[in-house]
Design an enzyme around this catalytic site. Structure first.
Site, short mmCIF file in Angstrom:
data_model
loop_
_atom_site.label_atom_id
_atom_site.label_comp_id
_atom_site.label_asym_id
_atom_site.label_seq_id
_atom_site.Cartn_x
_atom_site.Cartn_y
_atom_site.Cartn_z
N LYS A 280 95.68 -1.29 -86.24
CA LYS A 280 97.22 -1.43 -86.48
C LYS A 280 96.71 -0.86 -84.33
O LYS A 280 96.98 0.39 -84.44
CB LYS A 280 97.74 -0.08 -86.83
N GLU B 298 93.52 11.93 -82.66
CA GLU B 298 93.80 12.24 -81.38
C GLU B 298 94.68 12.17 -80.95
O GLU B 298 95.38 11.31 -80.53
CB GLU B 298 92.56 11.12 -80.47
N CYS C 96 95.36 10.31 -71.99
CA CYS C 96 95.60 11.58 -72.66
C CYS C 96 94.91 12.66 -71.69
O CYS C 96 95.76 13.72 -72.02
CB CYS C 96 95.17 11.70 -73.82
N GLU D 239 103.61 16.94 -72.17
CA GLU D 239 103.47 16.60 -71.43
C GLU D 239 104.55 14.92 -70.83
O GLU D 239 105.23 14.64 -71.10
CB GLU D 239 102.41 15.14 -72.88
P1 NDP Z 1 102.68 7.59 -80.92
O1 NDP Z 1 101.85 8.14 -81.46
O2 NDP Z 1 103.62 6.26 -80.26
O3 NDP Z 1 102.02 5.82 -81.68
C1 NDP Z 1 100.65 5.71 -81.24
C2 NDP Z 1 100.76 4.72 -82.80
O4 NDP Z 1 100.98 4.71 -84.16
C3 NDP Z 1 100.65 3.53 -82.73
O5 NDP Z 1 100.41 2.35 -83.22
C4 NDP Z 1 102.15 3.52 -83.01
O6 NDP Z 1 102.79 1.84 -83.63
C5 NDP Z 1 102.09 3.82 -84.46
N1 NDP Z 1 102.68 4.61 -85.49
C6 NDP Z 1 103.81 4.78 -84.89
N2 NDP Z 1 104.71 5.46 -85.88
C7 NDP Z 1 103.79 5.88 -87.26
C8 NDP Z 1 103.86 5.65 -88.27
N3 NDP Z 1 105.04 6.26 -89.05
N4 NDP Z 1 102.57 6.14 -89.14
C9 NDP Z 1 101.78 5.79 -88.87
N5 NDP Z 1 102.08 5.57 -86.86
C10 NDP Z 1 102.85 4.85 -86.37
O7 NDP Z 1 101.95 7.64 -79.40
P2 NDP Z 1 102.36 6.31 -78.32
O8 NDP Z 1 101.95 5.35 -78.71
O9 NDP Z 1 102.75 5.84 -77.75
O10 NDP Z 1 100.63 6.59 -76.94
C11 NDP Z 1 100.86 8.16 -76.28
C12 NDP Z 1 100.54 9.14 -77.10
O11 NDP Z 1 98.90 8.95 -77.51
C13 NDP Z 1 100.36 10.18 -75.91
O12 NDP Z 1 101.09 11.49 -76.19
C14 NDP Z 1 99.49 11.05 -75.17
O13 NDP Z 1 98.84 11.84 -74.84
C15 NDP Z 1 98.22 10.13 -76.79
N6 NDP Z 1 97.18 9.71 -76.56
C16 NDP Z 1 96.00 10.38 -77.36
C17 NDP Z 1 94.79 10.01 -76.75
C18 NDP Z 1 92.98 11.21 -77.04
O14 NDP Z 1 92.05 10.88 -77.31
N7 NDP Z 1 93.83 12.46 -77.48
C19 NDP Z 1 94.36 9.29 -75.91
C20 NDP Z 1 95.59 8.11 -75.23
C21 NDP Z 1 96.90 8.75 -75.79
P3 NDP Z 1 104.20 1.18 -82.43
O15 NDP Z 1 103.56 1.78 -80.80
O16 NDP Z 1 104.02 0.04 -83.21
O17 NDP Z 1 105.06 2.08 -82.39
#
Ligand code: NDP
Length: 526
Positions: free
Chosen positions: A173, A246, A280, A377
């Protein structure tokens, strides 16, 4: 799989629209996949997985290498798609998304078999009793991957490759902001000849991700924010589905007095502003020894001034657009809060002129830990600089955070850097490097504290995608075990001896029990 990455089927009514954040123009549409379709995708992946798991590592590797050739051939189109969907410069899409994943595909295609080879265990004195144990690694079944928008190609593709090489089916997803890049991953593997249904890409918004957690997968690999990560972990726990999380970071960079100033200043600028700071592992806090702070700060500002901010697809762009208005507002709020509490803007500080969703690379001084920009963040192109006097203070400041993803220490004294690195609470600490180790397929990636649970990449990451099974063999089964029934007084006495001597691990001590053992054998025979 075709329906998952082309136009919506009749069962799918809604669509999500992908926009170029730099121009606001629509790039394309993708289906908003329903919970029922997600369940069906998982079932199809499960049906295809048995045959895939039966294939050798070499056979699976050949499909991954074919996919790698397809990526290589279409590299420029893929980089352009990533750039348009996420706003990052094409050069960055090449350097930070394509190069690492091409390397990762080669690495796991060739090495997964060796990394997952059965392991013999050292059983100590049990080995002398004709016992042996080995661990074999079996595929999990179907792995659900939920990916964010900031590295829409590198993060999911790496996990897809690892999961497939481990013998699993996969349902991916992607983020609603970057669905077309996610679908491209599915398309590449379909063209490479992956069995039908083994990999599905289910596009949609949050509810599609939530549906994937509930759809009967065997593991969730989630990358995203802490808030969503908690929701995913709660839902996964209800189904006893394990998950790797992550999550976010607030990564500190420590610049010691003996650092190579020029290298450290350039690294700080790249680490903070690459991907518009939306990594991140971006440098989110920089602590500089007070004796070099003035010089270091001046260099950082100078280098920042030379950066070219523009639409990512234009040649020569260093810093592109941010990916969403929501994220841009968070950055603005952090800068406002810092200024309100006394911080000074040395350069940047507001929206960029190249378009709506641009934020200027911004350097702040006079910051402290009462400010959001040092605690939460920011995930944008902001580099706050703070000074320290002693090593202890630097470590205390670095660890004063709920996050612990990566960190860096800058010094010419490598031994000192490594010593300090051990005191910093982070999943990865780099000495004289920033940001980039997610790009090394061989090294584990993951955080401590609120930055997450579990690992991806490297052998530790591959082990998250298999189920370790223990196989124990007794080659001397004709000598019935001494601890079996019946528990006579003589047996109890022998057990006391075992407790005292056998558990000491000393063969000499255990050998003193031989007469008692022989009596026990005779007793059993009689
Ligand atoms: P989100 O947590 O908003 O979304 C991550 C994914 O989860 C998206 O595909 C999102 O879909 C999906 N999602 C949203 N709601 C749900 C739910 N209830 N259940 C399951 N999946 C769901 O993160 P972002 O996309 O905004 O990414 C940014 C964040 O990711 C930052 O905090 C960053 O630090 C972290 N990150 C961490 C990394 C690591 O390796 N530790 C690497 C890269 C980023 P949708 O987008 O469609 O809402």
């Amino acid at each position: 799989m075709a329906t998952m990455f082309s136009t919506p089927t009749t069962a799918t009514t809604a669509e999500i629209v992908s926009y170029d954040p730099a121009t606001g123009q629509e790039i394309g549409r993708a289906p908003s996949v329903t919970a029922e379709e997600v369940r069906r995708a998982v079932a199809r992946a499960r049906a295809a997985q048995g045959e895939w798991a039966a294939r050798s590592f070499a056979e699976r590797g050949r499909v991954v290498l074919r996919a790698r050739e397809i990526v290589l051939a279409g590299m420029d189109q893929i980089a352009s798609l990533i750039s348009r969907e996420s706003g990052k410069p094409v050069a960055e899409a090449l350097a930070m998304e394509l190069v690492p994943t091409l390397d990762l595909m080669r690495y796991f295609a060739h090495r997964a078999g060796r990394l997952l080879k059965p392991e013999k265990l050292d059983l100590g004195q049990y080995n002398l009793m004709g016992r042996s144990s080995e661990i074999v690694y079996r595929p999990l079944g179907v792995v659900g991957i939920i990916a964010p928008w900031n590295f829409p190609w590198a993060i999911p593709l790496g996990e897809v490759v690892m999961a497939l090489m481990a013998g699993n089916g996969v349902v991916l997803k992607p983020s609603e902001l970057t669905p077309l890049t996610g679908l491209k991953i599915g398309e590449v593997f379909a063209r490479a000849g992956l069995p039908e249904g083994l990999l599905a890409v289910v596009t949609g918004e949050g509810p599609t991700g939530a549906a994937l957690v509930e759809a009967g997968v065997d593991k969730i690999m989630f990358t995203g924010s802490v808030a969503t990560g908690r929701r995913v972990a709660e839902a996964a726990a209800r189904h006893l589905v394990p998950c790797v999380l992550e999550l976010g970071g607030k990564d500190p960079m420590l610049v010691l007095a003996d650092a190579d100033l020029e290298a450290a200043a350039s690294a700080a600028v790249w680490g903070a502003f690459a991907n518009s700071g939306q990594s991140c592992a971006s440098v989110e806090r920089c602590y500089v020894h007070e004796s070099i702070a003035a010089k270091f700060t001046a260099r950082v500002v100078e280098i920042t001034r030379r950066l070219k901010q523009d639409v990512g697809t234009r040649e020569g762009t260093d810093v592109g657009a941010m990916s969403s208005e929501r994220q841009l507002c968070i950055v603005e709020e952090h800068v406002r809060d810092a200024i309100g509490r006394g911080a000074q803007v040395l350069i940047g500080g507001g929206r960029g002129a190249a378009g709506q969703l641009f934020h200027q690379p911004t350097v702040l001084a006079g910051v402290d830990h009462s400010m959001a920009v040092m605690r939460e963040e920011t995930f944008g192109p902001v580099l706050p600089l703070m000074t320290f006097e002693t090593e202890d203070e630097a470590i205390r400041l670095a660890n004063d955070s709920p996050y612990g993803l990566t960190a860096s220490v800058w010094t010419r004294d490598i031994a000192r850097g490594r010593r300090l690195a051990r005191h910093i609470e982070a999943g990865t600490v780099m000495v004289n490097e920033v940001l980039y180790t997610h790009g090394i397929a061989q090294t584990p990636w993951g955080g401590v504290k609120d930055s997450g649970i579990g690992r991806t990449h490297g052998r530790l990451g591959l082990l998250e995608l298999v189920s370790p099974r223990h196989i124990h063999t007794n080659r001397l089964a004709r000598f019935h075990d001494l601890w079996w029934f019946n528990y006579t007084p003589q047996a109890a006495e022998l057990f006391r001896g075992l407790a005292r001597r056998f558990t000491s691990g000393s063969l000499l001590q255990t050998s003193r029990l031989l007469p008692q053992m022989l009596r026990r054998f005779r007793e059993r025979r009689g």
